[in-house]
Design an enzyme around this catalytic site. Structure first.
Site, mmCIF file in Angstrom:
data_model
loop_
_atom_site.group_PDB
_atom_site.id
_atom_site.type_symbol
_atom_site.label_atom_id
_atom_site.label_comp_id
_atom_site.label_asym_id
_atom_site.label_seq_id
_atom_site.Cartn_x
_atom_site.Cartn_y
_atom_site.Cartn_z
ATOM 1 N N GLU A 20 0.824 -1.212 0.000
ATOM 2 C CA GLU A 20 0.000 0.000 0.000
ATOM 3 C C GLU A 20 0.864 1.271 0.000
ATOM 4 O O GLU A 20 0.524 2.263 -0.641
ATOM 5 C CB GLU A 20 -0.900 -0.021 1.244
ATOM 6 C CG GLU A 20 -2.164 0.791 1.094
ATOM 7 C CD GLU A 20 -3.109 0.569 2.275
ATOM 8 O OE1 GLU A 20 -3.722 -0.521 2.327
ATOM 9 O OE2 GLU A 20 -3.217 1.459 3.123
ATOM 10 N N ASP A 21 1.960 1.243 0.716
ATOM 11 C CA ASP A 21 2.698 2.491 0.981
ATOM 12 C C ASP A 21 4.115 2.560 0.432
ATOM 13 O O ASP A 21 4.797 3.561 0.638
ATOM 14 C CB ASP A 21 2.757 2.738 2.502
ATOM 15 C CG ASP A 21 1.378 2.962 3.101
ATOM 16 O OD1 ASP A 21 0.460 3.363 2.367
ATOM 17 O OD2 ASP A 21 1.219 2.718 4.312
HETATM 18 N N1 G4P Z 1 -3.249 7.019 14.108
HETATM 19 C C1 G4P Z 1 -2.212 7.311 13.314
HETATM 20 N N2 G4P Z 1 -2.187 6.819 12.038
HETATM 21 C C2 G4P Z 1 -1.117 7.126 11.266
HETATM 22 C C3 G4P Z 1 -0.057 7.945 11.737
HETATM 23 N N3 G4P Z 1 0.852 8.049 10.751
HETATM 24 C C4 G4P Z 1 0.412 7.324 9.716
HETATM 25 N N4 G4P Z 1 -0.792 6.766 9.997
HETATM 26 C C5 G4P Z 1 -1.579 5.916 9.087
HETATM 27 O O1 G4P Z 1 -2.645 6.702 8.578
HETATM 28 C C6 G4P Z 1 -3.741 5.846 8.235
HETATM 29 C C7 G4P Z 1 -5.007 6.471 8.784
HETATM 30 O O2 G4P Z 1 -5.161 7.729 8.229
HETATM 31 P P1 G4P Z 1 -6.281 8.052 7.143
HETATM 32 O O3 G4P Z 1 -6.196 9.507 6.808
HETATM 33 O O4 G4P Z 1 -7.587 7.519 7.635
HETATM 34 O O5 G4P Z 1 -5.898 7.164 5.888
HETATM 35 P P2 G4P Z 1 -4.907 7.406 4.671
HETATM 36 O O6 G4P Z 1 -3.528 7.619 5.255
HETATM 37 O O7 G4P Z 1 -5.047 6.122 3.892
HETATM 38 O O8 G4P Z 1 -5.379 8.592 3.894
HETATM 39 C C8 G4P Z 1 -3.458 4.465 8.817
HETATM 40 O O9 G4P Z 1 -3.177 3.637 7.708
HETATM 41 P P3 G4P Z 1 -3.273 2.042 7.751
HETATM 42 O O10 G4P Z 1 -2.344 1.522 8.797
HETATM 43 O O11 G4P Z 1 -3.090 1.588 6.341
HETATM 44 O O12 G4P Z 1 -4.717 1.665 8.271
HETATM 45 P P4 G4P Z 1 -6.209 2.082 7.812
HETATM 46 O O13 G4P Z 1 -6.566 3.221 8.702
HETATM 47 O O14 G4P Z 1 -6.155 2.461 6.362
HETATM 48 O O15 G4P Z 1 -6.993 0.860 8.066
HETATM 49 C C9 G4P Z 1 -2.248 4.723 9.734
HETATM 50 O O16 G4P Z 1 -1.330 3.641 9.838
HETATM 51 C C10 G4P Z 1 -0.124 8.464 13.074
HETATM 52 O O17 G4P Z 1 0.729 9.177 13.549
HETATM 53 N N5 G4P Z 1 -1.222 8.125 13.805
#
Ligand code: G4P
Ligand code: MN
Length: 180
Positions: A66-67
Protein backbone atom coordinates in the site's frame (compact mmCIF):
# COMPACT_ATOMS: atom_id res chain seq x y z
CA UNK A 1 10.45 -20.16 18.94
CA UNK A 2 12.89 -22.36 17.05
CA UNK A 3 15.97 -20.96 15.35
CA UNK A 4 14.51 -21.08 11.85
CA UNK A 5 11.42 -19.06 12.77
CA UNK A 6 13.68 -16.52 14.51
CA UNK A 7 15.65 -16.16 11.28
CA UNK A 8 12.47 -15.92 9.18
CA UNK A 9 11.07 -13.14 11.38
CA UNK A 10 14.36 -11.22 11.25
CA UNK A 11 14.41 -11.49 7.43
CA UNK A 12 10.86 -10.21 7.36
CA UNK A 13 11.33 -7.28 9.73
CA UNK A 14 14.51 -6.31 7.86
CA UNK A 15 12.66 -6.39 4.50
CA UNK A 16 9.89 -4.18 5.93
CA UNK A 17 12.38 -1.77 7.53
CA UNK A 18 14.22 -1.29 4.23
CA UNK A 19 10.96 -0.75 2.34
CA UNK A 20 9.63 1.81 4.83
CA UNK A 21 13.06 3.41 5.39
CA UNK A 22 12.04 6.86 4.11
CA UNK A 23 8.57 6.95 5.66
CA UNK A 24 7.50 8.58 8.88
CA UNK A 25 4.29 8.48 10.93
CA UNK A 26 2.09 11.56 11.00
CA UNK A 27 2.85 12.41 14.63
CA UNK A 28 4.79 15.52 15.68
CA UNK A 29 7.94 13.49 16.31
CA UNK A 30 7.77 12.00 12.79
CA UNK A 31 8.28 8.54 14.28
CA UNK A 32 9.84 6.04 11.82
CA UNK A 33 6.93 4.29 10.02
CA UNK A 34 8.40 0.84 10.76
CA UNK A 35 7.39 1.29 14.41
CA UNK A 36 3.79 0.68 13.25
CA UNK A 37 4.16 -2.73 11.50
CA UNK A 38 6.49 -3.91 14.28
CA UNK A 39 3.91 -2.81 16.85
CA UNK A 40 1.09 -4.55 14.96
CA UNK A 41 3.03 -7.84 14.91
CA UNK A 42 3.87 -7.35 18.58
CA UNK A 43 0.17 -6.84 19.49
CA UNK A 44 -0.64 -10.15 17.77
CA UNK A 45 2.14 -12.03 19.51
CA UNK A 46 2.19 -10.42 22.94
CA UNK A 47 -1.47 -9.52 23.46
CA UNK A 48 -3.26 -11.87 21.06
CA UNK A 49 -1.19 -14.96 21.79
CA UNK A 50 -0.70 -15.57 18.06
CA UNK A 51 2.14 -17.94 17.13
CA UNK A 52 1.24 -18.47 13.44
CA UNK A 53 4.44 -17.18 11.88
CA UNK A 54 2.77 -16.35 8.56
CA UNK A 55 0.31 -14.06 10.36
CA UNK A 56 3.20 -12.36 12.19
CA UNK A 57 5.10 -11.96 8.90
CA UNK A 58 2.02 -10.55 7.17
CA UNK A 59 1.64 -8.07 10.06
CA UNK A 60 5.23 -6.90 9.57
CA UNK A 61 4.64 -6.54 5.81
CA UNK A 62 1.02 -5.36 5.85
CA UNK A 63 1.64 -1.78 4.63
CA UNK A 64 4.53 -2.49 2.22
CA UNK A 65 2.43 -2.78 -0.95
CA UNK A 66 0.00 0.00 0.00
CA UNK A 67 2.70 2.49 0.98
CA UNK A 68 5.97 1.54 -0.82
CA UNK A 69 7.11 0.21 -4.22
CA UNK A 70 6.69 -3.43 -3.08
CA UNK A 71 4.58 -5.72 -5.29
CA UNK A 72 2.59 -8.83 -4.37
CA UNK A 73 4.77 -10.83 -6.80
CA UNK A 74 7.84 -9.73 -4.86
CA UNK A 75 6.25 -10.75 -1.53
CA UNK A 76 5.23 -14.09 -3.01
CA UNK A 77 8.70 -14.86 -4.34
CA UNK A 78 10.45 -13.88 -1.09
CA UNK A 79 7.94 -15.03 1.55
CA UNK A 80 5.58 -17.45 -0.22
CA UNK A 81 1.95 -17.53 -1.30
CA UNK A 82 0.27 -17.49 2.14
CA UNK A 83 2.06 -14.40 3.42
CA UNK A 84 1.51 -12.60 0.09
CA UNK A 85 -2.19 -13.54 0.14
CA UNK A 86 -2.74 -12.24 3.69
CA UNK A 87 -1.05 -8.93 2.81
CA UNK A 88 -3.15 -8.71 -0.34
CA UNK A 89 -6.34 -9.21 1.72
CA UNK A 90 -5.50 -6.26 3.99
CA UNK A 91 -4.26 -3.92 1.24
CA UNK A 92 -6.47 -1.06 0.03
CA UNK A 93 -6.66 -0.31 -3.70
CA UNK A 94 -5.00 3.10 -3.72
CA UNK A 95 -6.35 3.83 -7.22
CA UNK A 96 -9.83 4.24 -5.69
CA UNK A 97 -11.03 7.46 -4.07
CA UNK A 98 -10.50 7.54 -0.30
CA UNK A 99 -14.22 7.42 0.55
CA UNK A 100 -14.63 4.29 -1.56
CA UNK A 101 -11.58 2.62 0.00
CA UNK A 102 -12.98 3.30 3.47
CA UNK A 103 -16.42 1.97 2.46
CA UNK A 104 -14.93 -1.20 0.98
CA UNK A 105 -13.02 -1.96 4.20
CA UNK A 106 -16.36 -2.06 6.04
CA UNK A 107 -17.99 -4.22 3.36
CA UNK A 108 -15.10 -6.67 2.95
CA UNK A 109 -14.03 -7.13 6.60
CA UNK A 110 -16.49 -9.96 7.46
CA UNK A 111 -15.43 -11.96 4.38
CA UNK A 112 -11.68 -11.91 4.96
CA UNK A 113 -9.78 -15.05 6.02
CA UNK A 114 -9.15 -15.64 9.74
CA UNK A 115 -5.47 -14.78 9.25
CA UNK A 116 -6.27 -11.50 7.50
CA UNK A 117 -8.87 -10.58 10.14
CA UNK A 118 -6.21 -10.98 12.83
CA UNK A 119 -3.89 -8.55 11.03
CA UNK A 120 -6.74 -6.06 10.46
CA UNK A 121 -7.78 -6.22 14.11
CA UNK A 122 -4.24 -5.54 15.35
CA UNK A 123 -3.72 -2.79 12.73
CA UNK A 124 -6.84 -0.97 13.91
CA UNK A 125 -6.01 -1.47 17.59
CA UNK A 126 -2.55 0.03 17.03
CA UNK A 127 -3.88 3.01 15.08
CA UNK A 128 -6.65 3.76 17.61
CA UNK A 129 -4.13 3.67 20.47
CA UNK A 130 -1.86 5.92 18.42
CA UNK A 131 -4.72 8.41 17.98
CA UNK A 132 -5.24 8.43 21.75
CA UNK A 133 -1.50 8.94 22.27
CA UNK A 134 -1.33 11.97 19.99
CA UNK A 135 -3.26 13.67 17.22
CA UNK A 136 -1.62 13.36 13.76
CA UNK A 137 -0.43 16.68 12.36
CA UNK A 138 -3.27 18.51 10.65
CA UNK A 139 -6.04 16.36 12.18
CA UNK A 140 -8.87 17.97 14.15
CA UNK A 141 -10.59 16.29 17.12
CA UNK A 142 -13.55 15.76 14.78
CA UNK A 143 -11.44 13.84 12.29
CA UNK A 144 -10.06 11.67 15.07
CA UNK A 145 -13.59 10.86 16.25
CA UNK A 146 -14.64 10.11 12.64
CA UNK A 147 -11.77 7.62 12.40
CA UNK A 148 -13.01 5.91 15.58
CA UNK A 149 -16.55 5.73 14.16
CA UNK A 150 -15.34 4.24 10.88
CA UNK A 151 -12.95 1.83 12.65
CA UNK A 152 -15.83 0.58 14.81
CA UNK A 153 -17.78 -0.25 11.63
CA UNK A 154 -14.82 -2.18 10.21
CA UNK A 155 -14.19 -3.88 13.56
CA UNK A 156 -17.79 -5.14 13.75
CA UNK A 157 -16.99 -7.30 10.74
CA UNK A 158 -13.94 -8.70 12.52
CA UNK A 159 -15.76 -9.98 15.61
CA UNK A 160 -15.18 -13.58 16.66
CA UNK A 161 -11.52 -13.49 15.61
CA UNK A 162 -9.54 -12.98 18.83
CA UNK A 163 -11.30 -12.36 22.17
CA UNK A 164 -8.32 -10.68 23.88
CA UNK A 165 -7.81 -8.12 21.12
CA UNK A 166 -11.54 -7.53 20.71
CA UNK A 167 -11.96 -6.81 24.41
CA UNK A 168 -9.17 -4.23 24.32
CA UNK A 169 -10.69 -2.64 21.26
CA UNK A 170 -14.11 -2.55 22.88
CA UNK A 171 -12.70 -0.43 25.74
CA UNK A 172 -11.42 2.14 23.27
CA UNK A 173 -14.80 2.38 21.56
CA UNK A 174 -16.71 2.61 24.84
CA UNK A 175 -14.49 5.53 25.92
CA UNK A 176 -15.69 7.32 22.79
CA UNK A 177 -19.35 6.42 23.31
CA UNK A 178 -19.33 3.96 20.40
CA UNK A 179 -20.84 0.50 20.02
CA UNK A 180 -18.73 -2.41 18.92
N1 G4P B 1 -3.25 7.02 14.11
C1 G4P B 1 -2.21 7.31 13.31
N2 G4P B 1 -2.19 6.82 12.04
C2 G4P B 1 -1.12 7.13 11.27
C3 G4P B 1 -0.06 7.94 11.74
N3 G4P B 1 0.85 8.05 10.75
C4 G4P B 1 0.41 7.32 9.72
N4 G4P B 1 -0.79 6.77 10.00
C5 G4P B 1 -1.58 5.92 9.09
O1 G4P B 1 -2.65 6.70 8.58
C6 G4P B 1 -3.74 5.85 8.24
C7 G4P B 1 -5.01 6.47 8.78
O2 G4P B 1 -5.16 7.73 8.23
P1 G4P B 1 -6.28 8.05 7.14
O3 G4P B 1 -6.20 9.51 6.81
O4 G4P B 1 -7.59 7.52 7.63
O5 G4P B 1 -5.90 7.16 5.89
P2 G4P B 1 -4.91 7.41 4.67
O6 G4P B 1 -3.53 7.62 5.26
O7 G4P B 1 -5.05 6.12 3.89
O8 G4P B 1 -5.38 8.59 3.89
C8 G4P B 1 -3.46 4.46 8.82
O9 G4P B 1 -3.18 3.64 7.71
P3 G4P B 1 -3.27 2.04 7.75
O10 G4P B 1 -2.34 1.52 8.80
O11 G4P B 1 -3.09 1.59 6.34
O12 G4P B 1 -4.72 1.67 8.27
P4 G4P B 1 -6.21 2.08 7.81
O13 G4P B 1 -6.57 3.22 8.70
O14 G4P B 1 -6.16 2.46 6.36
O15 G4P B 1 -6.99 0.86 8.07
C9 G4P B 1 -2.25 4.72 9.73
O16 G4P B 1 -1.33 3.64 9.84
C10 G4P B 1 -0.12 8.46 13.07
O17 G4P B 1 0.73 9.18 13.55
N5 G4P B 1 -1.22 8.12 13.80
MN1 MN C 1 -1.33 -0.31 9.02
Amino acid sequence: MNSSSTAVLLETVNFAAEKHRNQRRKDLDATPYINHPIGVARILSHEGGITDIEVLQAALLHDTVEDTDTTFEELESVFGTTVARIVQEVTDDKSLPKEERKRLQVVHAPHRSHQAKLVKLADKLYNLRDLNRCTPTGWTAGRVQEYFVWASQVAKGLRGTNPALEEKMQHLFLERGLQF
